[in-house]
Design a protein around this motif. Structure first.
Motif: not given
Length: 173
Positions: A4-11, A126-130, A157-162, A164-168
């Motif tokens: 799996s990959v779990f990583i944050g990226t800029s838009l 599996r890729l989880i990209i926030t 896909t989940k979005s957060y109040p800040s 952030l948008v995380s997609s699996e």
């Protein structure tokens, strides 16, 4: 074996600035967005040398008792994290085989070059990209050239109040 990959990226798809800085990411990871639940399922973390050097500067060591493998063909100074990190080198398939032989079943692949290499080798499932709501314009991209298209199946896909948008995604068969 699940890789799996779990990583944050800029838009705009960058995982770091050109100099490797991560200052555009939320401080302390931001609000909870699934990382703690994800890392609890992982047997070993595999990262490249550049990612290791970035993580090494973090205090405290963020991986607690997780097995951490740093990929490099050159010697690495592990004195700051003695007994917590090991080094391997070789093709992604060889790394997977070595880890599987020692009982690892769930791997977390981290770092741009390392992720790209495991994707090119067809080893990521599996890729989880926030995505962080910021455009930085240039930097180190999450994805690079590929020998062929990699088709993905969207899981959630989940979005957060800040913002952030995380997609699996799962790699489609």
């Amino acid at each position: 074996m699940t890789v799996s990959v779990f990583i944050g990226t800029s838009l705009d798809g960058f995982i770091a600035r050109p100099n490797g800085a991560l200052d555009f990411l939320p401080e302390d990871g931001g609000e909870p967005h699934g990382y703690n639940e994800f890392i609890a399922t992982i047997d070993a973390i595999v990262m490249g040398r550049n990612t290791f050097e970035t993580v090494l500067a973090m205090s405290p060591w963020p991986y607690d008792k997780k097995r951490v493998v740093v990929l490099s063909s050159r010697p690495i100074d592990f004195s700051a994290v003695e007994g917590k990190v090991e080094q391997m080198s070789g093709a992604p398939a060889e790394i997977i085989a070595q880890l599987a032989a020692t009982g690892a079943r769930n791997l977390y692949i981290d770092g741009g070059i390392t992720i790209q290499g495991f994707l090119r080798a067809g080893l990521v499932q599996r890729l989880i990209i926030t995505r962080v709501p910021v455009l930085i314009g240039e930097g180190i991209p999450l994805f690079s050239t590929l020998p062929h298209d990699i088709h993905l199946r969207h899981i959630s896909t989940k979005s957060y109040p800040s913002g952030l948008v995380s997609s699996e995604y799962r790699i489609a068969d």
